[in-house]
Design an enzyme around this catalytic site. Structure first.
Site, PDB file in Angstrom:
ATOM      1  N   ASP A 115       0.837  -1.192   0.000  1.00 16.15           N
ATOM      2  CA  ASP A 115       0.000   0.000   0.000  1.00 16.15           C
ATOM      3  C   ASP A 115       0.876   1.247   0.000  1.00 16.15           C
ATOM      4  O   ASP A 115       1.852   1.326   0.766  1.00 16.15           O
ATOM      5  CB  ASP A 115      -0.900  -0.031   1.237  1.00 16.15           C
ATOM      6  CG  ASP A 115      -1.900   1.101   1.262  1.00 16.15           C
ATOM      7  OD1 ASP A 115      -2.871   1.041   0.487  1.00 16.15           O
ATOM      8  OD2 ASP A 115      -1.705   2.043   2.045  1.00 16.15           O
ATOM      9  N   GLU A 132       1.817  -0.338  -5.106  1.00 13.89           N
ATOM     10  CA  GLU A 132       0.922   0.766  -5.399  1.00 13.89           C
ATOM     11  C   GLU A 132       1.841   1.985  -5.499  1.00 13.89           C
ATOM     12  O   GLU A 132       2.209   2.590  -4.491  1.00 13.89           O
ATOM     13  CB  GLU A 132      -0.123   0.957  -4.296  1.00 13.89           C
ATOM     14  CG  GLU A 132      -1.115   2.067  -4.607  1.00 13.89           C
ATOM     15  CD  GLU A 132      -2.095   2.307  -3.460  1.00 13.89           C
ATOM     16  OE1 GLU A 132      -3.237   2.730  -3.741  1.00 13.89           O
ATOM     17  OE2 GLU A 132      -1.728   2.084  -2.289  1.00 13.89           O
TER      18      GLU A 132
END
Length: 537
Positions: free
Chosen positions: A112, A217
């Protein structure tokens, strides 16, 4: 993890660990990989005014990026930023990853806000990081690094990334599949099976014979955007945020994106080819847990986040969404039909694109969050998977998704080992071999040679006007419709078990005999090349 385990806190949480191991083991039995979503960019302790829960109480200066007066850098959007490239912190992160691999046997990780993992730590200097001090090595805290020590450690760790060279040999009839299943906190991606008909040889990262996945990401909340440029060591895949944006813009009928859309269909070679990466390094997606669901993407032009308690100030404002004419679920039948067509267009695009397709859990039945694009704080029906909706007999979109996924798995050409070239792929416009890349073009079509299906014709008409396209001439063969997103179910996908399939095909005979096909506005099609029975006889 205890919160989501059926065993709860029983046996001091050890039963929850065993339950997760059982999940992974059963997934592996079914040839499914389990990829874990990990968040090493912030903690729940907020900014300098937040509570002391864990790392702040251990060593605040080590575990967080701090300004000289003790304020927290906030590249995560959550009040603080984990000091990932500090020697102590990066060793902690690697130890965590090793645990989930060696003990839980997960097959990879999605990181993330991974761009935070590339930022320089507080008090950055080479003596602190590498053990050797050099002149002029000081960097401002948070500066993006070209070779971040943490990513270097992960990419070369013998447990996390065992590099092997291998070749596959399979029968020509065994089609390639490169699919992704439902993604929420855990991404579950089916293994990529490579065809052996071309003597495939590739270099990838395996763990006990299983492809090991490292997925970034490649952006953060501090404005650092690294899609296509994330430090990758040749192994990191990326959530392709540019794919999401370009596809959304083109499908909703925005001028100026036909060329960018074509790049997306090819696996984004403009982003990944120059760096030596392959199509599978692009994780293609239209929707994810952050942002609108697929149903909301075609239902709301604006976010509706009042339920989050922040006066609709949270969540992304630029969603590239389109409500198809009316805002919200209560709309006319004409608008609702267009919305379903657009959902089919998005999913078809995802399934015919090179790279690894990823879909958001619930999109296959049209899950809605009522226009909420930042629903992290809800433990209720907004985020719950609605099994009752999935099982509804009227859910024609679930049928379409299932058949399109199956079609992709059967096609050798959808999920290539290399980026497609002119030897295999040919672009078309309204006329064969004359693609239109102008600013006003809203039409993209291509043919793709497939070792299993023969040849495939795919076209997207995202204009508000219908068009009759001329199909490529193939002497001795004829084009047969398979998918037309403008048609109602079951004629949107003419599978072999559709009772009136032959009648539906015959309705297009007068067009197909002239190598033509009529496309409605905002629609996409797939045609298959079949031997012309009359000619061959």
């Amino acid at each position: 993890m205890i919160r989501y385990a059926s065993s709860g806190i029983r046996n001091c949480g050890r039963d929850a660990i065993d339950e997760f191991k059982l999940l992974v083991r059963e997934a592996h039995k079914r040839d499914i990989e389990v990829i874990m979503d990990v968040v090493f960019n912030h903690t729940a302790e907020g900014n300098q005014k937040g509570p002391i829960l864990s790392f702040r109480g251990i060593d605040n200066c080590v575990f967080y990026m701090l300004a000289p007066k003790g304020d927290f850098y906030n590249y995560s959007g959550c009040g603080n930023t984990f000091n990932c490239n500090h020697p102590v912190v990066r060793q902690f992160i690697v130890d965590c990853l090793r645990y989930w691999v060696t003990e839980m046997h997960v097959d990879g990780f999605r990181f993330d806000l991974a761009s935070i993992l590339t930022r320089g730590s507080s008090l950055w200097d080479t003596a602190n990081v590498y053990g050797n001090k050099t002149e002029g090595d000081l960097l401002t805290t948070g500066t993006p690094l070209s070779s971040p020590p943490l990513l270097d450690m992960i990419s070369n760790d013998p447990v996390l990334c065992r590099v092997k060279d291998y070749a596959f040999t399979k029968q020509a009839s065994c089609a390639m599949s490169n699919l992704s299943e439902l993604e929420c906190q855990c991404l579950i991606i089916l293994k990529q099976t490579l065809p052996a008909t071309r003597g495939v040889y590739m270099r990838d990262y395996l763990l006990d014979g299983v492809l090991f996945q490292l997925i970034a990401e490649a952006w953060d909340c501090g404005g650092l955007y690294q899609v296509g440029g994330f430090p990758h060591w040749g192994i990191w895949s990326e959530w392709n945020g540019k794919y999401r944006d370009m596809v959304r813009l083109f499908i909703k009928g925005t001028d100026g994106f036909s060329g960018a859309f074509a790049e997306c269909l090819c696996g984004s070679p403009n982003l990944y080819k120059e760096g030596g990466r392959r199509p599978w390094h692009s994780i293609n997606f239209v929707c994810a847990h952050d942002g609108f669901t697929l149903a909301d993407l075609v239902t709301y032009s604006d976010k509706h986040n009042l339920a989050n308690g922040e006066n609709n100030m949270d969540g992304e404002n630029h969603n590239n969404s389109w409500n198809c004419g009316q805002e919200g679920e209560f709309a006319s039948m004409t608008v609702k039909k267009l919305r379903r067509r657009q959902m089919r267009n998005f999913f078809l695009c995802l399934m015919v694109s090179q790279g690894v397709p990823m879909m958001y859990m619930g999109d296959e039945y049209g899950h809605t969050k009522g226009g909420n694009n930042n629903s992290y704080c809800h433990d209720n029906y907004i985020n719950y998977f609605r099994w009752d909706k999935k099982e509804e007999a009227t859910n024609d979109f679930f049928r379409f998704c299932r058949l399109m996924t199956k079609f992709r798995s059967e096609c050798e050409s959808l999920g290539l080992n290399e980026f497609p070239t002119s030897e295999r792929l040919q672009w078309h416009g309204h006329i064969p071999e004359h693609p239109d890349w102008s600013e006003t073009s809203r039409f993209v079509a291509f043919t793709l040679k497939d070792l299993v299906k023969g040849e495939i014709y795919v076209a997207f008409n995202t204009s508000h006007k219908p068009v009759t396209v001329t199909l490529p001439d193939r002497p001795g063969y004829r084009w047969e419709p398979l998918v037309d997103t403008s048609k109602p179910t079951p004629f949107d996908f003419l599978s072999d078990n559709v009772s009136e399939r032959e009648i539906a095909v015959q309705q297009f005979e007068h067009f197909l005999e002239g190598n033509l096909y009529p496309m409605l506005s905002y629609s996409s099609i797939i045609l298959l090349l079949k031997p012309d029975v009359d000619t061959s006889s």
